[in-house]
Design an enzyme around this catalytic site. Structure first.
Site, PDB file in Angstrom:
ATOM      1  N   ASP A 173      -7.527  12.295  -8.147  1.00  0.00           N
ATOM      2  CA  ASP A 173      -7.081  11.072  -7.468  1.00  0.00           C
ATOM      3  C   ASP A 173      -8.332  10.379  -6.959  1.00  0.00           C
ATOM      4  O   ASP A 173      -8.907  10.784  -5.951  1.00  0.00           O
ATOM      5  CB  ASP A 173      -6.136  11.427  -6.323  1.00  0.00           C
ATOM      6  N   MET A 174      -8.756   9.338  -7.660  1.00  0.00           N
ATOM      7  CA  MET A 174     -10.048   8.735  -7.307  1.00  0.00           C
ATOM      8  C   MET A 174      -9.980   7.216  -7.277  1.00  0.00           C
ATOM      9  O   MET A 174      -9.289   6.588  -8.079  1.00  0.00           O
ATOM     10  CB  MET A 174     -11.124   9.170  -8.301  1.00  0.00           C
ATOM     11  N   ALA A 175     -10.688   6.645  -6.320  1.00  0.00           N
ATOM     12  CA  ALA A 175     -10.901   5.203  -6.314  1.00  0.00           C
ATOM     13  C   ALA A 175     -11.976   4.882  -7.341  1.00  0.00           C
ATOM     14  O   ALA A 175     -12.718   5.766  -7.786  1.00  0.00           O
ATOM     15  CB  ALA A 175     -11.333   4.737  -4.929  1.00  0.00           C
ATOM     16  N   HIS A 185       0.858  -1.188   0.000  1.00  0.00           N
ATOM     17  CA  HIS A 185       0.000   0.000   0.000  1.00  0.00           C
ATOM     18  C   HIS A 185       0.888   1.230   0.000  1.00  0.00           C
ATOM     19  O   HIS A 185       1.769   1.371   0.846  1.00  0.00           O
ATOM     20  CB  HIS A 185      -0.892  -0.034   1.242  1.00  0.00           C
ATOM     21  N   LYS A 205     -19.193   0.860 -15.773  1.00  0.00           N
ATOM     22  CA  LYS A 205     -18.097   1.742 -16.170  1.00  0.00           C
ATOM     23  C   LYS A 205     -16.979   1.715 -15.129  1.00  0.00           C
ATOM     24  O   LYS A 205     -15.793   1.617 -15.468  1.00  0.00           O
ATOM     25  CB  LYS A 205     -18.609   3.166 -16.374  1.00  0.00           C
ATOM     26  N   GLY A 236      -9.090  18.413  -7.070  1.00  0.00           N
ATOM     27  CA  GLY A 236      -7.942  18.712  -6.230  1.00  0.00           C
ATOM     28  C   GLY A 236      -8.039  20.022  -5.476  1.00  0.00           C
ATOM     29  O   GLY A 236      -7.277  20.272  -4.537  1.00  0.00           O
TER      30      GLY A 236
END
Length: 352
Positions: A176-178, A118, A228, A310
């Site tokens: 920055d995305m999960a 991680h 998606k 951001g």
């Protein structure tokens, strides 16, 4: 009233813990910086709350501490690194350094990573890249928490997709995305509080939609935007796992549950030198114009401001740098316990 910690002193404290656990001072500071930067940005799920599990895995021999990251192969602008099971932030920083060195020579660079752990938030690395007039794309896979669309049990991770683009006078574009509809940590919090979760966040272990947080934890968090999000998560897993030789799908091990094997997380760093296309100063002027025009668009009712990716996190960083970082009581106890082991006092990090 929760206590607030000075971010710099908290970072020094956490670095001291990792140094005490066997990391070199330099690598301990890298890991600590990555965690505290997440807290500053308001991404508390990836902040110093992770200190405890990182230290436990180092102490249990499930994570190396020598910082030895090696180049396994290199061809033109493409490099494959073996992280050799060191802390993810150390490996990620080595990958970033290599990408930034190569991109200035070649105009672009691709760095794949296997044998990692991680590595915190992608934004930690993106923000360093944009300061050097570089556009950076970072992908990483993760252990199983989401089902494929149509499935009922976890098979893929909430594999993050991220992009950083510099601007001039405006703030940089930092996405920055999960790839899940919501962070699993929010479901954990709801379960601890005995609260329901919104419909569409998760399914139970039988594949049925649920608003019960505990049933959701025994089931799966759902991909964002249905098929998606599933497709994007699979794409990230292919490039950062299958392609690099790292784990993928069921072969990325959970750091909280698997105490027999390394995680073997994979990452992919893609760097683009802006100057290979046009002078960086001109590009930044164009980015500023683009951002200003978006923010000047007519706003929907009850919307005060249009934001870019951001921007919220950077404002949070400024606020927390000034006012301090609050930590949950459970995290304070963990940090204090490790401090007792390594001869440090968490109270030294309190904001005056």
């Amino acid at each position: 009233m929760n206590r607030r910690y000075d971010w710099q002193r908290l970072q020094q404290y956490v670095a001291g813990l990792f140094n005490g656990a066997g990391l070199s001072r330099e690598n301990a500071e890298i890991v600590a910086e990555s965690l505290v930067q997440a807290d500053l940005r308001g991404v508390d799920s990836h902040g110093v709350v992770r200190t405890d599990i990182y230290l436990k895995r180092i102490q249990a021999g499930m994570m190396n501490s020598d910082g030895d990251v090696t180049v396994e192969r290199s061809s033109g602008s493409v490099t494959l690194l073996d992280g050799r099971n060191n802390p993810g932030a150390v490996i990620g920083s080595r990958a970033l350094e290599h990408a930034l060195e190569e991109v200035k020579r070649q105009g672009s660079a691709v760095v794949g990573v296997k044998g990692s752990n991680h590595f915190g938030t992608c934004a930690y690395y993106l923000l360093k890249a944009v300061q050097q007039d570089t556009i950076m794309i970072i992908l990483s896979n993760a252990s199983q928490t989401m089902p494929p669309t149509g499935g009922i049990r976890p098979f893929i991770g909430t594999n993050p997709f991220s992009v950083g683009v510099p601007a001039g006078k405006c703030r940089p574009f930092v996405l920055d995305m999960a790839t899940s509809v919501v962070a699993r940590g929010k479901i954990i919090v709801a379960a601890e509080r005995g609260e329901d979760i919104p419909q569409g966040w998760a399914i139970d272990k039988h594949g049925n939609p649920t608003t019960n947080a505990r049933e959701a934890l025994n089931g799966s968090v759902l991909p964002m935007a249905g098929a998606k999000g599933y497709g994007i998560s699979m794409f990230v897993d292919i490039l950062s796992g299958v392609l690099t030789g790292a784990g993928f799908g069921r072969y990325v091990n959970n750091m909280y549950e698997n105490w027999h094997e390394p995680q073997n997380v994979g990452h992919l760093f893609v760097a683009v030198d802006i100057n290979a296309f046009m002078p960086a100063a001109l590009f930044k002027e164009r980015m500023d114009r683009y951002i200003r025009e978006i923010k000047a668009e007519p706003k929907a009712p009850d919307v005060e401001e249009i934001l870019i990716p951001g921007e919220i996190e950077l404002r949070c960083t400024e606020a927390r740098m000034a006012c301090g970082i609050e930590l949950p009581a459970s995290v304070e106890k963990q940090l204090e316990a490790w401090g007792e082991r390594f001869g440090r006092k968490l109270s030294d990090a309190l904001k005056e």
